[in-house]
Design an enzyme around this catalytic site. Structure first.
Site, PDB file in Angstrom:
ATOM      1  CB  CYS A   1      -3.085   3.674  -5.683  1.00 50.83           C
ATOM      2  SG  CYS A   1      -4.411   2.909  -4.719  1.00 50.83           S
TER       3      CYS A   1
ATOM      4  CG  HIS B   1      -7.315  -0.246  -4.107  1.00 53.07           C
ATOM      5  ND1 HIS B   1      -6.495  -0.142  -3.019  1.00 53.07           N
ATOM      6  CD2 HIS B   1      -8.461  -0.829  -3.659  1.00 53.07           C
ATOM      7  CE1 HIS B   1      -7.120  -0.627  -1.951  1.00 53.07           C
ATOM      8  NE2 HIS B   1      -8.307  -1.050  -2.315  1.00 53.07           N
TER       9      HIS B   1
ATOM     10  CB  CYS C   1      -0.863  -0.026   1.256  1.00 50.03           C
ATOM     11  SG  CYS C   1      -1.930   1.413   1.443  1.00 50.03           S
TER      12      CYS C   1
HETATM   13  N1  DGL Z   1      -4.015   0.538  -2.070  1.00 50.91           N
HETATM   14  C1  DGL Z   1      -3.573   1.694  -1.414  1.00 50.91           C
HETATM   15  C2  DGL Z   1      -2.303   2.303  -2.043  1.00 50.91           C
HETATM   16  O1  DGL Z   1      -1.545   1.614  -2.671  1.00 50.91           O
HETATM   17  C3  DGL Z   1      -4.492   2.730  -0.877  1.00 50.91           C
HETATM   18  C4  DGL Z   1      -5.931   2.790  -1.181  1.00 50.91           C
HETATM   19  C5  DGL Z   1      -6.731   3.542  -0.134  1.00 50.91           C
HETATM   20  O2  DGL Z   1      -7.010   2.937   0.893  1.00 50.91           O
HETATM   21  O3  DGL Z   1      -7.030   4.726  -0.322  1.00 50.91           O
HETATM   22  O4  DGL Z   1      -2.035   3.457  -1.875  1.00 50.91           O
END
Ligand code: DGL
Length: 264
Positions: free
Chosen positions: A180, A182, A70
């Site tokens: 990110c 996601h 993350c």
């Molecule tokens: N997946 C996360 C990242 O790589 C963050 C997503 C979130 O919780 O806002 O930053």
């Protein structure tokens, strides 16, 4: 070895999905802080508290290392966590250096969450690389919500991205950094909206290379070539072990999506 992958939500699965290909013989824990996702639009102090709680829980699982899959949690908390815990903690930051090394001759668009985009860490990285003149930063927080509700391909996703990409003249760009975890779920829609000259760059391979270096691991391909291969992964949502068949099925939808996105 037993390696934990931690994320605010299911974004970190994209890093684990890649890790299984490189390290099929290792044991994995996947921890998604589903009670508190998203992190990227929350105050930094709150994210610090969530990461601290997640680490305390992970430490009870007898793990050998943690990959903070993350970028947001890394930006906020990795330095602090390293002060408290004496095990390898591999952070993740937007792969701007990789994009500069591979495609530094043209502009680079770095996408991430608001926390990452506004954090001191990313700005000092850009300054260290001396590339402020060619790097643009764009926060795409809605992609996190779309991913969490498994809305991967829809008019709403395409409209959102089209609108956010509008200010950029992509013929001047070499690449887009997926800063990110996601965002990996949306490569097909992005591919349709971006011209072919724009390449995707993510931090997965760099992060996993660092993990392997720190734990002195090398890739074994023997397990993967076995058609009955099943990776050893335990899933947790905010400290709750996932055993319910419906939830496992939901995770499988993400993994199948990642199989497809991996090819783009
Ligand atoms: N997946 C996360 C990242 O790589 C963050 C997503 C979130 O919780 O806002 O930053």
């Amino acid at each position: 070895m037993k390696i934990a992958f931690f994320d605010s939500g299911i974004g970190g699965l994209s890093v684990l999905h890649h890790a299984v290909k490189l390290l099929p013989s290792e044991e994995f824990i996947f921890f998604a802080d589903e009670d508190h996702v998203p992190y990227g639009t929350k105050p930094r102090e709150l994210v610090m508290k969530y990461v601290d709680e997640a680490f305390k829980f992970l430490m009870t699982l007898n793990i050998d290392a943690i990959v903070v899959a993350c970028n947001t949690a890394t930006s906020v908390a990795v330095r602090e966590m390293r002060k408290h815990y004496n095990l390898p903690i591999i952070g993740m930051e937007p792969a701007i250096k990789r994009a500069v090394d591979l495609y530094g001759d043209k502009r680079i668009l770095v996408t991430a969450t608001p926390i990452t985009v506004n954090g001191e860490k990313i700005h000092s990285l850009i300054d260290r690389l001396g590339k402020r003149d060619i790097v643009d930063l764009l926060a795409l927080p809605k992609l996190v919500d779309f991913a969490e509700r498994q809305e991967f391909v829809s008019d709403a996703v395409a409209d959102y991205l089209r609108e956010e990409f509008k200010p950029y003249d992509f013929k001047d760009y070499s690449s887009i950094v997926l800063g990110c975890t996601h965002f990996n779920y949306f490569k097909d829609t992005m591919r349709l909206l971006l011209p072919e000259n724009v390449a995707f760059v993510d931090g997965n391979s760099g992060t996993l290379k660092e993990l392997m270096r720190r734990l002195n691991l090398s890739t074994s391909i023997s397990d993967l070539s076995n058609s009955k291969f099943i990776p050893k992964i335990d899933y947790y949502f905010s400290g709750r072990k996932i055993i319910d068949a419906a939830e496992i099925e939901r995770l499988k939808i993400y993994l199948r999506r990642l199989d497809d996105m991996y090819l783009i």
